[in-house]
Scaffold this motif. Sequence first.
Motif, PDB file in Angstrom:
ATOM      1  N   THR A 135      -5.057   2.933  -1.988  1.00 20.97           N
ATOM      2  CA  THR A 135      -4.134   4.127  -1.692  1.00 20.97           C
ATOM      3  C   THR A 135      -3.786   4.467  -3.293  1.00 20.97           C
ATOM      4  OG1 THR A 135      -2.144   2.798  -1.311  1.00 20.97           O
ATOM      5  CG2 THR A 135      -3.514   3.479   0.464  1.00 20.97           C
ATOM      6  N   ALA A 136      -3.623   5.813  -3.308  1.00 25.23           N
ATOM      7  CA  ALA A 136      -3.114   6.652  -4.502  1.00 25.23           C
ATOM      8  C   ALA A 136      -1.772   7.232  -4.341  1.00 25.23           C
ATOM      9  CB  ALA A 136      -4.183   7.399  -4.834  1.00 25.23           C
ATOM     10  N   VAL A 137      -0.806   7.216  -5.239  1.00 26.21           N
ATOM     11  CA  VAL A 137       0.414   7.700  -5.204  1.00 26.21           C
ATOM     12  C   VAL A 137       0.361   8.582  -6.365  1.00 26.21           C
ATOM     13  CG1 VAL A 137       2.913   7.600  -5.273  1.00 26.21           C
ATOM     14  CG2 VAL A 137       1.353   5.753  -4.015  1.00 26.21           C
ATOM     15  N   TYR A 166       0.510   5.782  -9.310  1.00 25.95           N
ATOM     16  CA  TYR A 166       0.127   4.404  -9.179  1.00 25.95           C
ATOM     17  C   TYR A 166      -1.061   4.432  -8.112  1.00 25.95           C
ATOM     18  CZ  TYR A 166       0.696  -0.749  -8.979  1.00 25.95           C
ATOM     19  OH  TYR A 166       0.487  -2.221  -9.127  1.00 25.95           O
ATOM     20  N   PHE A 167      -1.905   2.947  -8.305  1.00 31.44           N
ATOM     21  CA  PHE A 167      -2.747   2.771  -7.386  1.00 31.44           C
ATOM     22  C   PHE A 167      -2.443   1.439  -6.670  1.00 31.44           C
ATOM     23  CE2 PHE A 167      -4.788   5.663 -10.267  1.00 31.44           C
ATOM     24  CZ  PHE A 167      -5.280   6.826  -9.345  1.00 31.44           C
ATOM     25  N   PRO A 217       2.611   5.371   0.541  1.00 35.29           N
ATOM     26  CA  PRO A 217       3.814   4.674   0.788  1.00 35.29           C
ATOM     27  C   PRO A 217       3.868   3.935   2.134  1.00 35.29           C
ATOM     28  CG  PRO A 217       3.798   6.944   1.620  1.00 35.29           C
ATOM     29  CD  PRO A 217       2.403   6.881   0.867  1.00 35.29           C
ATOM     30  N   TYR A 218       4.801   3.282   2.199  1.00 37.16           N
ATOM     31  CA  TYR A 218       5.060   2.332   3.515  1.00 37.16           C
ATOM     32  C   TYR A 218       4.872   3.093   4.801  1.00 37.16           C
ATOM     33  CZ  TYR A 218       7.583  -0.471   6.967  1.00 37.16           C
ATOM     34  OH  TYR A 218       7.949  -0.919   8.193  1.00 37.16           O
ATOM     35  N   TRP A 269      -2.642   8.799   0.844  1.00 34.86           N
ATOM     36  CA  TRP A 269      -4.007   9.055   0.177  1.00 34.86           C
ATOM     37  C   TRP A 269      -4.843   7.857   0.056  1.00 34.86           C
ATOM     38  CZ3 TRP A 269      -5.419  14.208  -0.687  1.00 34.86           C
ATOM     39  CH2 TRP A 269      -4.539  15.075  -0.270  1.00 34.86           C
ATOM     40  N   HIS A 270      -6.420   8.172   0.330  1.00 34.32           N
ATOM     41  CA  HIS A 270      -7.031   7.022   0.088  1.00 34.32           C
ATOM     42  C   HIS A 270      -7.733   7.257  -1.409  1.00 34.32           C
ATOM     43  CE1 HIS A 270     -10.871   4.810   1.974  1.00 34.32           C
ATOM     44  NE2 HIS A 270     -10.537   4.157   0.833  1.00 34.32           N
ATOM     45  N   HIS A 271      -7.702   6.211  -2.015  1.00 31.73           N
ATOM     46  CA  HIS A 271      -8.425   6.496  -3.473  1.00 31.73           C
ATOM     47  C   HIS A 271      -9.771   6.158  -3.094  1.00 31.73           C
ATOM     48  CE1 HIS A 271      -9.739   4.847  -7.324  1.00 31.73           C
ATOM     49  NE2 HIS A 271      -9.956   6.204  -7.527  1.00 31.73           N
ATOM     50  N   VAL A 272     -10.753   7.122  -3.759  1.00 28.02           N
ATOM     51  CA  VAL A 272     -12.210   6.991  -3.578  1.00 28.02           C
ATOM     52  C   VAL A 272     -12.712   6.263  -4.606  1.00 28.02           C
ATOM     53  CG1 VAL A 272     -14.338   8.396  -3.233  1.00 28.02           C
ATOM     54  CG2 VAL A 272     -12.166   9.023  -2.122  1.00 28.02           C
TER      55      VAL A 272
END
Length: 263
Positions: A157-159, A168-169, A175-176, A187-190
């Motif tokens: 996940t990405a913030v 951050y990843f 988030p929680y 958000w899903h980090h691709v």
Amino acid sequence: MSAVIFIPARYASTRYPGKPLVELTGATGVKKTLIQRSWEAAVSVKGADAVYVLTDDARIADAAQAFGAKVLMTSEAARNGTERCAEGLAQLETKPDIVINLQGDAPLTPGWFVEALIDRMAADPSVQMATPVLKCDTETLENFVTDRRNGRVGGTTAVMRADGRALYFSKEVLPYVGSLESPPEVWHHVGVYGYRPAALDAYGTWPEGPLERAEGLEQLRFLENGTPVNCVAVEGRGRVFWELNNPIDVARIEAVLAREGQP
């Protein structure tokens, strides 16, 4: 702008040894290896001048050449895909303007995810590194939460800041998520990266940092060394995105291939 796609692939995966050569059955019953399906995703990208598989393993190289891929051999010393891409870049006689890293465990990556990176970097020369992020749909978020509850490391996940720069990843779900009935925006980090050659060259000179080591996420080295990572929001357009991280993901990906009619 010229763009080259690298597909780093190694045999000795900690979580799933031999993963690039695992066979995935498509909608028509045809079996293709993970590395072939990832390569097919890469060659579908518009605007890419060349696609190379990067590996240090002869078995992967032989399999890739058998289905028509160009292969660059890299060293066993490469600790992650970005380091492997830096080694691949050093072997090219002509340096491209943009290097794309499409990881060899992401066969469901739609071409427009990569095209969005190329467009973003072409539009803004100041962007040194970029990566796509996808708002989690219900199915993907359930997979994330289920994996973590069962002690498996699944996707990332990405913030981000409001302007899209990464904060951050994590392999945790951030988030929680207190409840799947009313979850926050996740958000899903691709697993795709776009680099300027200079940023990729610099990456190889930096030591592995504590955050990268703790998470096992190569992109954190950029953040730990002060290089912004630009997150480019993309849309699934009805497609489900999921990487092959664990053996359980084979069935998940095959289900998507069947549902979407991918051969």
